[in-house]
Enzyme design. Structure first.
Site, PDB file in Angstrom:
ATOM      1  N   GLU A   1      46.004 -17.912  42.298  1.00 49.35           N
ATOM      2  CA  GLU A   1      44.902 -18.452  43.088  1.00 49.35           C
ATOM      3  C   GLU A   1      44.582 -19.856  42.583  1.00 49.35           C
ATOM      4  O   GLU A   1      44.683 -20.133  41.384  1.00 49.35           O
ATOM      5  CB  GLU A   1      43.679 -17.543  42.932  1.00 49.35           C
ATOM      6  CG  GLU A   1      42.483 -17.896  43.801  1.00 49.35           C
ATOM      7  CD  GLU A   1      41.380 -16.863  43.614  1.00 49.35           C
ATOM      8  OE1 GLU A   1      41.243 -15.975  44.469  1.00 49.35           O
ATOM      9  OE2 GLU A   1      40.659 -16.944  42.589  1.00 49.35           O
TER      10      GLU A   1
ATOM     11  N   LYS B   1      32.736 -11.231  31.263  1.00 54.96           N
ATOM     12  CA  LYS B   1      31.303 -11.491  31.420  1.00 54.96           C
ATOM     13  C   LYS B   1      30.544 -11.114  30.142  1.00 54.96           C
ATOM     14  O   LYS B   1      30.809 -10.076  29.545  1.00 54.96           O
ATOM     15  CB  LYS B   1      30.753 -10.689  32.604  1.00 54.96           C
ATOM     16  CG  LYS B   1      31.389 -11.062  33.938  1.00 54.96           C
ATOM     17  CD  LYS B   1      31.008 -10.082  35.029  1.00 54.96           C
ATOM     18  CE  LYS B   1      31.759 -10.371  36.315  1.00 54.96           C
ATOM     19  NZ  LYS B   1      31.512  -9.344  37.353  1.00 54.96           N
TER      20      LYS B   1
ATOM     21  N   LYS C   1      42.996  -7.095  45.547  1.00 59.38           N
ATOM     22  CA  LYS C   1      42.418  -8.421  45.790  1.00 59.38           C
ATOM     23  C   LYS C   1      43.167  -9.207  46.864  1.00 59.38           C
ATOM     24  O   LYS C   1      42.564  -9.979  47.616  1.00 59.38           O
ATOM     25  CB  LYS C   1      42.348  -9.207  44.487  1.00 59.38           C
ATOM     26  CG  LYS C   1      41.455  -8.583  43.434  1.00 59.38           C
ATOM     27  CD  LYS C   1      41.415  -9.433  42.173  1.00 59.38           C
ATOM     28  CE  LYS C   1      40.570  -8.780  41.093  1.00 59.38           C
ATOM     29  NZ  LYS C   1      41.130  -7.507  40.606  1.00 59.38           N
TER      30      LYS C   1
END
Length: 468
Positions: free
Chosen positions: A206, A243, A122
């Site tokens: 992040e 999810k 990432k």
């Protein structure tokens, strides 16, 4: 570039639902299939769905067995396998595995090791996005070991923060960090979790968007530089970054936003000459309307079924054909049309039926399924690996039992079709999240489409259950 050889026999280096999904696609393409299984999976359905199956990792744990590169390649060589499909999870994002396949003259059904290193990590993917002029969130590089340096990097980005694993997905290792008091403990916990899940403890920080919508773009690229998108999926319905429900298309996007999003995704993967299936993921800030790239998943996704339902494109078959040299844009060759001929038809959503007990803080349940009755009917698709009477659910693997995908001409009808399908299920012998899914689908916030990724975590009434 050497012309790829036709694929005659395919090994799936995975288990359960995704292994069966790939076996079915290969069988329809008249390709022989090879399965592998850990000793804990000796009675698992995927073992018997392949043309031939072999045990791996006899002296390894249930997870480590499916990460045993040498043993998987040993089976591939002994069975004269032409290609290996990694599925999702396990070795699917491991560039060393992809490289080992190529070194053994076995096609790896996925991107090249070089692309995987660029986009599967990432931190590296963020760098490539910046080069391709795709907007990213403020973030650190891989975190060092020194605690003082970690504090300085966190202060530079600014709280609140999200801790993420550099490799892998599925929400593993993710932690919300609201203040410096939580920083070091969260980093240490995240590192341990990512090491266990992906074999790497590399993590980064992040900037956190409090009210976000999570959207991903499905991409397919061939060996000749042709890349198309298959539109987007809305993955905002999450619990603790996992999810739960995915929809296609994303209802909140305007046509202009959709075009900008998809163009950004294609521009990014074209810049690295991406090959095979992948997904570019983005966060929309619900307060500002800004869109930020977050990562690329260089593999098939659990939720790929909703895209297949609205486009009519079999993504797994396309993966196999592309690895064999098929051209994107030639429908007869790859099954994938030119970009301007890829259209959306209707609406789809997928629910993940799991063996988690929502009345006990979603603790996974284990045991034997004493009775099972699934859903059926027009517009309903089931993808499972352990969903049948007599199946034994162990504690070793993910709690996913079955994926239910509903399609309909309108978004409202797709939701009502899904609710009807969920009510048809009868699963006895262990707990499931079926009633929780029904509560989600019937909630006004879900029905009016105003939810964000915090919807489940902030909506306590979703845990008020009526007896089924």
């Amino acid at each position: 570039m050497n012309q790829p050889k036709p694929i005659q026999k395919l090994l799936v280096a995975n288990r359960s639902e995704i292994a069966i999904r790939v076996f079915r696609a290969a069988t329809e393409l008249q390709i022989k299939t090879v399965g592998v299984y850990a000793k804990q999976d000796k009675f698992s359905l995927h073992r018997f769905k392949a043309d031939e199956s072999y045990q791996i990792g006899a002296n390894l744990g249930p997870i480590q067995a499916y990460r045993a590169i040498d043993e998987i390649l040993k089976v591939a060589r002994s069975t004269n396998t032409d290609a290996i499909h990694p599925g999702y999870g396990f070795l699917s994002e491991n560039p060393e595995f992809a490289e080992a396949c190529l070194d053994a003259d076995i096609q790896f059904i996925g991107p090249s090791p070089a692309i995987m290193r660029k986009l599967g990590n990432k931190v590296s993917a963020r760098h490539e996005a910046e080069i391709a002029d795709v907007q990213v969130l403020p973030a650190t590089g891989p975190l060092p070991e020194d605690e003082e340096q970690i504090r300085e990097l966190a202060d530079h980005v600014g709280y609140p923060l999200m801790l993420k694993a550099s490799w892998g997905g599925g929400g593993r290792g993710m932690r919300v960090i609201d203040s410096p008091d939580d920083l070091l403990e969260s980093v240490n916990l995240g590192r341990r979790e990512t090491l266990s899940a992906f074999g790497s403890s590399e993590v980064y920080l992040e900037k956190l968007i409090r009210r976000a919508r999570h959207v991903e773009v499905q991409l397919l690229g061939d060996l000749y530089g042709n890349i198309v998108h298959l539109f987007e999926r809305d993955c905002s319905i999450q619990r603790r970054n996992q999810k739960i429900i995915e929809r296609a298309p994303a209802l909140f996007l305007s046509d202009e936003q959709r075009q900008t999003l998809c163009n950004s995704a294609v521009r990014l993967v074209k810049s690295v000459v991406y090959i095979n299936a992948g997904t570019a993921e983005f966060l929309f800030d619900d307060d500002t309307g800004e869109c930020y790239f977050i990562e690329v998943n260089p593999r098939i996704q659990v939720e790929h079924t909703v895209t297949e339902e609205i486009t009519g494109i079999d993504i797994v078959k396309a993966q196999i054909r592309i690895a064999g040299g098929a051209v994107v844009g030639d429908v007869e060759d790859s099954g994938v049309p030119l970009q301007d001929q890829i259209t959306r038809n209707g609406y789809a959503l997928q629910c993940r039926v799991t063996t988690e007990n929502p009345e006990e803080n979603f603790i996974p349940d284990y045991g034997r399924i004493s009775a099972y009755r699934g859903a059926a009917g027009f517009g309903i698709r089931l993808d499972g690996g352990t969903a049948y009477s007599g199946a034994v659910i162990t504690r070793y693997y993910d709690s996913l039992l079955e994926k239910v995908t509903a399609w309909a001409p309108t978004a409202d009808e797709a939701v009502q079709r899904m609710i009807r399908a969920l009510k048809e299920f009868r699963i006895r012998g262990l707990a499931t999240n079926l009633v929780f899914l029904e509560n989600l689908l019937g909630h006004p916030t879900f029905l009016d489409g105003t939810y964000t990724t915090r919807f489940i975590d902030d909506t306590s009434e979703l845990l008020n259950f009526s007896k089924r």
